[in-house]
Scaffold this motif. Structure first.
Motif, PDB file in Angstrom:
ATOM      1  N   LYS B  39       0.809  -1.221   0.000  1.00 44.60           N
ATOM      2  CA  LYS B  39       0.000   0.000   0.000  1.00 44.60           C
ATOM      3  C   LYS B  39       0.842   1.272   0.000  1.00 44.60           C
ATOM      4  CE  LYS B  39      -4.274  -1.486   2.321  1.00 44.60           C
ATOM      5  NZ  LYS B  39      -4.895  -1.554   3.634  1.00 44.60           N
ATOM      6  N   ASP B  40       1.903   1.264   0.804  1.00 44.24           N
ATOM      7  CA  ASP B  40       2.672   2.505   0.889  1.00 44.24           C
ATOM      8  C   ASP B  40       4.083   2.322   0.324  1.00 44.24           C
ATOM      9  OD1 ASP B  40       4.244   1.318   2.870  1.00 44.24           O
ATOM     10  OD2 ASP B  40       2.881   1.979   4.443  1.00 44.24           O
ATOM     11  N   VAL B  41       4.766   3.438   0.202  1.00 41.08           N
ATOM     12  CA  VAL B  41       6.090   3.432  -0.416  1.00 41.08           C
ATOM     13  C   VAL B  41       7.058   2.542   0.361  1.00 41.08           C
ATOM     14  CG1 VAL B  41       8.094   4.876  -0.977  1.00 41.08           C
ATOM     15  CG2 VAL B  41       5.791   5.706  -1.448  1.00 41.08           C
ATOM     16  N   SER B  42       6.979   2.605   1.694  1.00 35.80           N
ATOM     17  CA  SER B  42       7.948   1.840   2.488  1.00 35.80           C
ATOM     18  C   SER B  42       7.817   0.343   2.205  1.00 35.80           C
ATOM     19  CB  SER B  42       7.799   2.122   3.991  1.00 35.80           C
ATOM     20  OG  SER B  42       6.679   1.460   4.519  1.00 35.80           O
ATOM     21  N   PRO B  47      11.871  -4.282   0.625  1.00 36.78           N
ATOM     22  CA  PRO B  47      12.585  -5.498   0.190  1.00 36.78           C
ATOM     23  C   PRO B  47      13.886  -5.165  -0.537  1.00 36.78           C
ATOM     24  CG  PRO B  47      10.244  -5.668  -0.307  1.00 36.78           C
ATOM     25  CD  PRO B  47      10.487  -4.253   0.126  1.00 36.78           C
ATOM     26  N   LEU B  48      13.871  -4.096  -1.345  1.00 36.89           N
ATOM     27  CA  LEU B  48      15.063  -3.694  -2.089  1.00 36.89           C
ATOM     28  C   LEU B  48      16.172  -3.281  -1.129  1.00 36.89           C
ATOM     29  CD1 LEU B  48      15.927  -3.231  -5.080  1.00 36.89           C
ATOM     30  CD2 LEU B  48      15.341  -0.820  -4.740  1.00 36.89           C
ATOM     31  N   ILE B  49      15.811  -2.448  -0.153  1.00 39.52           N
ATOM     32  CA  ILE B  49      16.820  -1.929   0.786  1.00 39.52           C
ATOM     33  C   ILE B  49      17.356  -3.058   1.668  1.00 39.52           C
ATOM     34  CG2 ILE B  49      17.201  -0.336   2.707  1.00 39.52           C
ATOM     35  CD1 ILE B  49      14.997   1.449   1.347  1.00 39.52           C
ATOM     36  N   ILE B  50      16.460  -3.911   2.137  1.00 38.79           N
ATOM     37  CA  ILE B  50      16.893  -5.031   2.983  1.00 38.79           C
ATOM     38  C   ILE B  50      17.762  -5.990   2.166  1.00 38.79           C
ATOM     39  CG2 ILE B  50      16.056  -7.085   4.221  1.00 38.79           C
ATOM     40  CD1 ILE B  50      13.716  -5.273   5.197  1.00 38.79           C
ATOM     41  N   GLY B  51      17.422  -6.153   0.902  1.00 40.16           N
ATOM     42  CA  GLY B  51      18.243  -6.973   0.022  1.00 40.16           C
ATOM     43  C   GLY B  51      19.651  -6.411  -0.116  1.00 40.16           C
ATOM     44  N   GLU B  52      19.737  -5.103  -0.242  1.00 41.24           N
ATOM     45  CA  GLU B  52      21.059  -4.465  -0.372  1.00 41.24           C
ATOM     46  C   GLU B  52      21.865  -4.612   0.916  1.00 41.24           C
ATOM     47  OE1 GLU B  52      20.669  -0.406  -1.599  1.00 41.24           O
ATOM     48  OE2 GLU B  52      19.817  -0.957  -3.541  1.00 41.24           O
ATOM     49  N   LEU B  53      21.182  -4.466   2.046  1.00 42.91           N
ATOM     50  CA  LEU B  53      21.876  -4.513   3.340  1.00 42.91           C
ATOM     51  C   LEU B  53      22.353  -5.914   3.695  1.00 42.91           C
ATOM     52  CD1 LEU B  53      19.512  -2.215   5.476  1.00 42.91           C
ATOM     53  CD2 LEU B  53      21.877  -1.698   4.840  1.00 42.91           C
TER      54      LEU B  53
END
Lengths: 83, 83
Positions: B39-42, B47-53
């Protein structure tokens, strides 16, 4: 200085944040449990458990109206951070 | 297998839990973002940010009614954990 919520669910978050700080070479000087109301069991027992896990005695800061903390707590905070 | 909430606030909790698992000698085999609604941007960017981290590509599991996950997602989960 690690500032955490006082309520239910904070043990895990506080411990993991404390652990990560230490892992990154930061030595936490203290833990503040913020917005303390003491309403439920978890709020009252969290400081004890977090103290056992981290070796730091958390300072409980009550929930206050407005932005200004009573001087009693400002003094305790200043003491905690060594001012 | 690290199961995390999909919504706002999950990056910090998921990363710290993943970090602690690794610190304790547990090698996470995957991350599930649970209750995904998009629903929201977060939710869409988490998933993308957690994937990078973490280097792990999170599996997004949607919010479903009832206790039984559609077979499509059961299969993806089974694949993720290697069954």
């Amino acid at each position: 200085l690690l500032v955490a919520r006082a309520g239910l669910g904070t043990i895990n978050h506080t411990f993991l944040s404390w652990y990560y700080m230490k892992s990154m070479g930061l030595e936490p000087i203290g833990i503040v449990m913020n917005g303390f109301e003491g309403k439920d069991v978890s709020e009252r027992t969290n400081p004890l458990i977090i103290g056992e896990l981290t070796g730091l005695k958390p300072l409980e800061i009550p929930k206050v109206e407005g932005l200004i903390l009573p001087s009693e707590y400002r003094n305790l905070l200043a003491e905690l951070v060594g001012f």
